[in-house]
Scaffold this motif. Structure first.
Motif, PDB file in Angstrom:
ATOM      1  N   ILE A 139       0.847  -1.205   0.000  1.00 55.51           N
ATOM      2  CA  ILE A 139       0.000   0.000   0.000  1.00 55.51           C
ATOM      3  C   ILE A 139       0.880   1.252   0.000  1.00 55.51           C
ATOM      4  N   PHE A 140       1.876   1.261   0.853  1.00 53.99           N
ATOM      5  CA  PHE A 140       2.794   2.398   0.967  1.00 53.99           C
ATOM      6  C   PHE A 140       3.516   2.627  -0.353  1.00 53.99           C
ATOM      7  N   HIS A 141       4.029   1.554  -0.946  1.00 56.21           N
ATOM      8  CA  HIS A 141       4.831   1.652  -2.159  1.00 56.21           C
ATOM      9  C   HIS A 141       4.024   2.208  -3.326  1.00 56.21           C
ATOM     10  N   GLN A 142       2.771   1.848  -3.416  1.00 60.53           N
ATOM     11  CA  GLN A 142       1.947   2.313  -4.532  1.00 60.53           C
ATOM     12  C   GLN A 142       1.820   3.833  -4.539  1.00 60.53           C
ATOM     13  N   THR A 143       1.885   4.449  -3.375  1.00 62.03           N
ATOM     14  CA  THR A 143       1.770   5.913  -3.284  1.00 62.03           C
ATOM     15  C   THR A 143       3.127   6.604  -3.357  1.00 62.03           C
ATOM     16  N   PHE A 144       4.158   5.992  -2.788  1.00 61.35           N
ATOM     17  CA  PHE A 144       5.432   6.694  -2.633  1.00 61.35           C
ATOM     18  C   PHE A 144       6.556   6.136  -3.500  1.00 61.35           C
ATOM     19  N   LEU A 311       4.140   9.687  10.720  1.00 56.98           N
ATOM     20  CA  LEU A 311       5.084   9.695  11.842  1.00 56.98           C
ATOM     21  C   LEU A 311       6.523   9.623  11.341  1.00 56.98           C
ATOM     22  N   GLY A 312       6.752   8.809  10.318  1.00 59.48           N
ATOM     23  CA  GLY A 312       8.099   8.695   9.767  1.00 59.48           C
ATOM     24  C   GLY A 312       8.583   9.996   9.167  1.00 59.48           C
ATOM     25  N   PHE A 441      23.162   4.044   1.796  1.00 60.74           N
ATOM     26  CA  PHE A 441      23.073   3.343   3.085  1.00 60.74           C
ATOM     27  C   PHE A 441      22.236   4.100   4.113  1.00 60.74           C
ATOM     28  N   ILE A 442      22.023   5.386   3.925  1.00 61.56           N
ATOM     29  CA  ILE A 442      21.266   6.178   4.887  1.00 61.56           C
ATOM     30  C   ILE A 442      19.815   5.706   4.979  1.00 61.56           C
ATOM     31  N   CYS A 450      13.825   2.240   3.378  1.00 63.91           N
ATOM     32  CA  CYS A 450      12.750   3.206   3.608  1.00 63.91           C
ATOM     33  C   CYS A 450      11.887   3.348   2.353  1.00 63.91           C
ATOM     34  N   PRO A 451      10.605   2.992   2.408  1.00 64.57           N
ATOM     35  CA  PRO A 451       9.766   3.069   1.213  1.00 64.57           C
ATOM     36  C   PRO A 451       9.403   4.493   0.817  1.00 64.57           C
ATOM     37  N   GLY A 452       9.640   5.447   1.726  1.00 73.87           N
ATOM     38  CA  GLY A 452       9.344   6.838   1.414  1.00 73.87           C
ATOM     39  C   GLY A 452      10.571   7.650   1.035  1.00 73.87           C
TER      40      GLY A 452
END
Length: 522
Positions: A139-144, A311-312, A441-442, A450-452
């Motif tokens: 779900i997250f990946h589809q947006t970001f 939050l992230g 690496f960050i 991080c998906p965002g």
């Protein structure tokens, strides 16, 4: 001083509990040794009985301890914290080899005793590897994802310029403006919600949720609750009940952070004749074609993915901007050179936008050095779902695996004078960017990267570029006009960033609040 009745009761409960915990730790260690293959464990500090190396690790900044141990034990090291086996990866190459190339083994999350009691299971960053995590991630990946994140750029540009107006209006509240900017970007993308510049109720909820949950992700609280889980069930009047009260407060704010924005989208969808677009509205529409119980699972995953995004963003983007500001205050020659670059490329009649990014290599170098100098996430947490052999060493099943990002940023062979803020390290002699990009690496590794990251990178670049084009950074002055010297302190948890410090942020002489408002209005 004699014990009170409550102290005596506490001790009576504590002694047998410690004994049980000690026996449990011994039994786990015996069993693990029986199951261990012939390959040795990686080198590491000699553990104490029961405690392991718990007393040798800096609780506030454990990444620094692990980096110091690198000189003695190497890039891959082993330690034990109570009954938890821990593998530290101090080099990027080892992290890539294990966390990316062997991601089927290294994509789990270790159990953290405080996550569920504090309500932080809503943040799928802490979720164990499984069906729910995969659905949240999808779900997250589809947006970001990279191409979808491009649609946020006009909104990010507008929010960055609004942040500058707020900074000029009230520069002492710079930390608050960074948090508001970070929250506004995330809430616009996730909920199609436009926070007000000041005292926004949704932003307030996100901030309070982060503040309340901070103890949940500290090493000392996690170890304490793992050893003494009964602390969640003792009466409020008994010594030690503060942890239970903290957990209750954190869970209450977490529920609000999940439900209130989600309900806002539902109301907007019902009330609007024209459909709004956001991550949540898109998936609410999409899930209507599903039957129960999958629709319930999807709803839960959507709520968790949504609040995780907000939050992230609030926690990491604002943290990076705090680091950037500290670097500019301590190194005024850096922002002066960046302004000169902008004057030559953009001129003095407009502000930077995303199309200017390829033409501003020094600004890009400042962004890279900001990420490297004080990484927002010094330790990246993974866990093994099965045992493994690497470089002849046995990696146990269920071991916590930390990619020590801090050690990677302190590699003197790669980054000489690593403690210094030097953007030039990312430029060639001709002024072009090198191939070294710390984002490799960050933002993490493998399936847990991080998906965002694409949205975060864009938010950081446009906010930093806009600040460099409009603001000046200096030490604060006292009543006599002398510089106020200070030693930076840092807030440490899952994230690492400078605490609020005294500084003087002012507009460049050519920039006024009115001219910026005119740009925003246009």
């Amino acid at each position: 001083m004699p014990y009170s009745l409550s102290s005596a009761v506490g001790l009576a409960l504590l002694v047998p509990t410690v004994s049980v915990v000690a026996l449990d730790i011994i039994w786990r260690l015996v069993c693990s040794r029986k199951k261990r293959e012939d390959s040795p464990l990686p080198p590491g500090p000699t553990p104490l009985p029961l405690l392991g190396s718990a007393l040798s690790v800096d609780v506030e900044e454990p990444w620094k301890t692990y980096t110091e141990w690198k000189a003695t034990y190497g890039d891959v090291l082993y330690l034990r914290l109570l009954d938890q086996e821990v593998i530290i990866l101090n080099s990027q190459s080892d992290a890539v080899e294990l966390l990316e190339k062997r991601s089927q083994i290294y994509s789990d999350r270790a159990f953290v005793a405080t996550i569920a009691p504090y309500g932080m299971e809503c943040n799928f960053v802490f979720e164990r590897y499984g069906d729910h995590w995969r659905l949240c991630r999808r779900i997250f990946h589809q947006t970001f994802r990279a191409d979808a994140a491009l649609t946020f750029r006009p909104m990010q540009l507008r929010r960055a310029r609004q942040m500058i107006v707020n900074m000029i209006d009230d520069p002492d509240q710079y930390a608050f403006h960074y948090s508001t900017f970070s929250a506004a970007v995330a809430m616009s993308a996730v909920y199609d919600y436009e926070p007000s510049p000041r005292n926004d109720p949704m932003v307030h909820i996100a901030h309070r949720c982060l503040q309340a949950s901070m103890p949940a992700i500290t090493v000392e609280k996690a170890l304490l609750l793992k050893m003494f889980p009964f602390l969640l069930h003792i009466p409020d009047w008994l010594p030690g009940s503060s942890l239970k009260r903290q957990a209750r407060t954190s869970r209450d704010w977490a529920i609000k952070a999940v439900e209130i924005p989600y309900q806002y989208v539902q109301k907007q969808m019902k009330a609007s004749q024209h459909p709004t677009f956001s991550m949540v509205s898109d998936h609410i529409t999409r899930m209507q074609k599903y039957d129960e119980p999958y629709r319930s699972e999807y709803t839960k995953a959507l709520k968790h993915a949504s609040v995780s995004a907000v939050l992230g963003s609030v926690e990491t983007t604002s943290a990076a901007l705090m680091t950037f500001t500290l670097a500019m205050v301590q190194n005024p020659h850096v922002w002066k050179r960046a302004q000169a670059e902008m004057d030559g490329v953009i001129g003095m009649d407009r502000l930077p936008d995303f199309d200017d990014r390829p033409s501003l290599p020094y600004v890009e170098a400042i962004l890279r050095e900001t990420m490297r100098w004080q990484p927002v996430a010094p330790l990246v947490l993974h866990c093994t779902s099965s045992s493994d052999i690497y470089k002849g060493f046995h990696i146990p099943k269920g071991a916590t695996v930390f990619a020590n990002v801090w050690a990677m940023t302190r590699d003197e062979a790669r980054y000489p004078n690593a403690e210094q803020f030097v953007p030039e390290r990312f430029l060639t002699a001709e002024g072009a960017l090198t191939d070294d990009d710390p984002s490799g690496f960050i933002f993490g590794f493998g399936r847990r990267v991080c998906p965002g990251q694409h949205t975060a990178d864009a938010s950081l670049w446009i906010s930093i570029a806009t600040m460099l084009a409009t603001l000046e950074f200096a030490l604060a002055k006292d009543a006599e006009g002398k510089d106020v010297a200070f030693k930076p302190t840092y807030v440490n948890g899952v994230t690492h960033y400078p605490a609020i410090f005294p500084c003087h942020i002012s507009p460049q002489s050519r920039v006024s609040k009115e001219s910026l408002q005119g740009i925003l209005a246009g």
